[in-house]
Design a protein around this motif. Structure first.
Motif, short mmCIF file in Angstrom:
data_model
loop_
_atom_site.label_atom_id
_atom_site.label_comp_id
_atom_site.label_asym_id
_atom_site.label_seq_id
_atom_site.Cartn_x
_atom_site.Cartn_y
_atom_site.Cartn_z
N SER A 25 0.85 -1.20 -0.12
CA SER A 25 -0.12 0.03 0.02
C SER A 25 0.93 1.19 -0.07
N GLN A 49 -0.84 -2.64 -6.31
CA GLN A 49 -0.52 -2.59 -4.78
C GLN A 49 -1.28 -4.06 -4.33
N GLY A 54 -8.72 0.95 1.63
CA GLY A 54 -9.65 1.83 1.42
C GLY A 54 -10.12 2.53 2.37
N TYR A 69 -2.13 5.07 -8.56
CA TYR A 69 -2.23 4.48 -7.14
C TYR A 69 -0.91 5.31 -6.55
N PHE A 70 -1.29 6.60 -5.77
CA PHE A 70 -0.15 7.35 -5.25
C PHE A 70 -0.81 7.76 -3.79
N ASN A 113 -15.28 11.25 0.43
CA ASN A 113 -14.08 11.28 -0.44
C ASN A 113 -14.20 10.34 -1.89
N GLY A 124 -10.95 6.99 -5.32
CA GLY A 124 -11.05 7.09 -4.05
C GLY A 124 -9.96 7.90 -3.36
N GLY A 142 -3.85 9.57 0.44
CA GLY A 142 -3.72 8.27 -0.82
C GLY A 142 -4.98 8.53 -1.86
N ILE A 143 -4.66 8.39 -2.99
CA ILE A 143 -5.26 8.63 -4.14
C ILE A 143 -5.41 7.45 -4.98
C1 BTN Z 1 -11.73 4.56 -0.65
O1 BTN Z 1 -12.59 5.02 -1.78
O2 BTN Z 1 -12.07 3.78 0.02
C2 BTN Z 1 -10.35 5.11 -0.46
C3 BTN Z 1 -9.26 4.45 -1.57
C4 BTN Z 1 -8.08 4.84 -1.65
C5 BTN Z 1 -7.14 4.21 -2.54
C6 BTN Z 1 -5.78 4.71 -2.52
S1 BTN Z 1 -4.80 3.58 -3.68
C7 BTN Z 1 -3.33 4.82 -3.19
C8 BTN Z 1 -3.49 4.61 -1.71
N1 BTN Z 1 -2.89 3.55 -1.13
C9 BTN Z 1 -3.74 2.90 -0.62
O3 BTN Z 1 -3.58 1.75 0.03
N2 BTN Z 1 -4.89 3.74 -0.57
C10 BTN Z 1 -4.83 4.53 -1.35
#
Ligand code: BTN
Length: 261
Positions: A25, A49, A54, A69-70, A113, A124, A142-143
């Protein structure tokens, strides 16, 4: 993946970028770096990942070769209560960046979010806060954006709720281009938020609010609350018009029950 081939005008966000082919992650990686003293703007991006996180203990579907993913390290000097609205500011920056790169799309922000396109989730955001002496020490933002995911790559359980830029726009998008656009958009918005809070964003948020006017249910811990979403207030809370009056909601997941108008 290539390194920074698109113009990054942001000066601090993305000042140090680490690209990983695969990681558990990126939020976890940035958290580790933050604890070791990394500076604001430090960024980890991964092609895949294995344990993408999430909100609400969900996992984030993170296959290789398709998406963005960042995670970004932020160290804002703000009060704890202000942090509540940061995911919405990040959401505004990602929305602007998606429109810049794929102008035919009309992303909406689903409090607190998510970004939706045509009612399905395209992005997300997971902001994780560490505190020190009752102040924010750092935030890992995290995006995850579904960029070039094809319809047949989407797992069955997400088919009705998830989409991607490729699916909606009919053509693929370079992931580094989108990353640069997000950072370039986020830096000035983040500076504005640090200085003035969420208030300057309320009008913009109003136009992009995916929930406004809809009958929704919020799952507060053990207590579902239903009402009509009536906008986002200046501290980032969702306003819910319930049978007992207007109620600000500070956390939870919103489920759309019906379109009212
Ligand atoms: C959600 O909608 O529940 C949030 C999701 C967030 C995902 C991103 S991907 C990059 C970063 N690393 C993670 O493990 N999660 C966030």
């Amino acid at each position: 993946m290539q390194k920074k081939s698109f113009e990054l005008t942001a000066k601090r966000l993305g000042c140090e970028v680490r690209f990983l082919q695969e990681t558990a992650s990126t939020n976890r990686d940035v958290d580790t770096a933050a604890q070791a003293g990394a500076a604001e703007g430090f960024l980890v991006m991964a092609d895949a990942q294995t344990a993408g996180r999430g909100r609400m203990s969900h996992t984030w579907f993170s296959p290789p070769g398709a998406n963005l993913y960042f995670s970004l390290l932020l160290r804002p000097d703000v009060e704890l209560a202000a942090v509540q609205s940061l995911p919405l500011v990040v959401g505004l920056a990602v929305t602007e960046a998606i429109i810049e790169c794929a102008p035919a799309l009309q992303p909406k922000i689903k409090w607190p979010n998510d970004l939706l396109v045509n009612g399905k989730k395209i992005c997300g955001i997971l902001c994780e806060l560490q505190t020190k002496h009752d102040k924010p020490d750092y935030i890992v933002a995290g995006i995850g954006v579904n960029v070039n995911l094809t319809a047949d790559q989407i797992p069955n359980e997400l088919k009705t709720s998830a989409t991607s830029i490729l699916i909606e726009n009919g053509k693929p998008l370079n992931r580094e281009q989108l990353l640069a656009a997000i950072l370039n958009r986020l830096e000035p918005l983040y500076d504005n938020w640090r200085a003035f809070g969420f208030k300057p964003f309320v009008a913009n948020m109003h136009a992009l609010d995916a929930l406004r006017g809809l009958l929704i249910r919020i799952d507060l811990s053990g207590e579902p609350v239903e009402g009509i979403a009536a906008g986002i207030q200046a501290d980032g809370a969702l306003l819910l018009e319930t049978s007992k009056g207007l109620r600000p909601i500070y956390s939870g997941e919103a489920h759309i029950l019906a379109r009212v108008l």
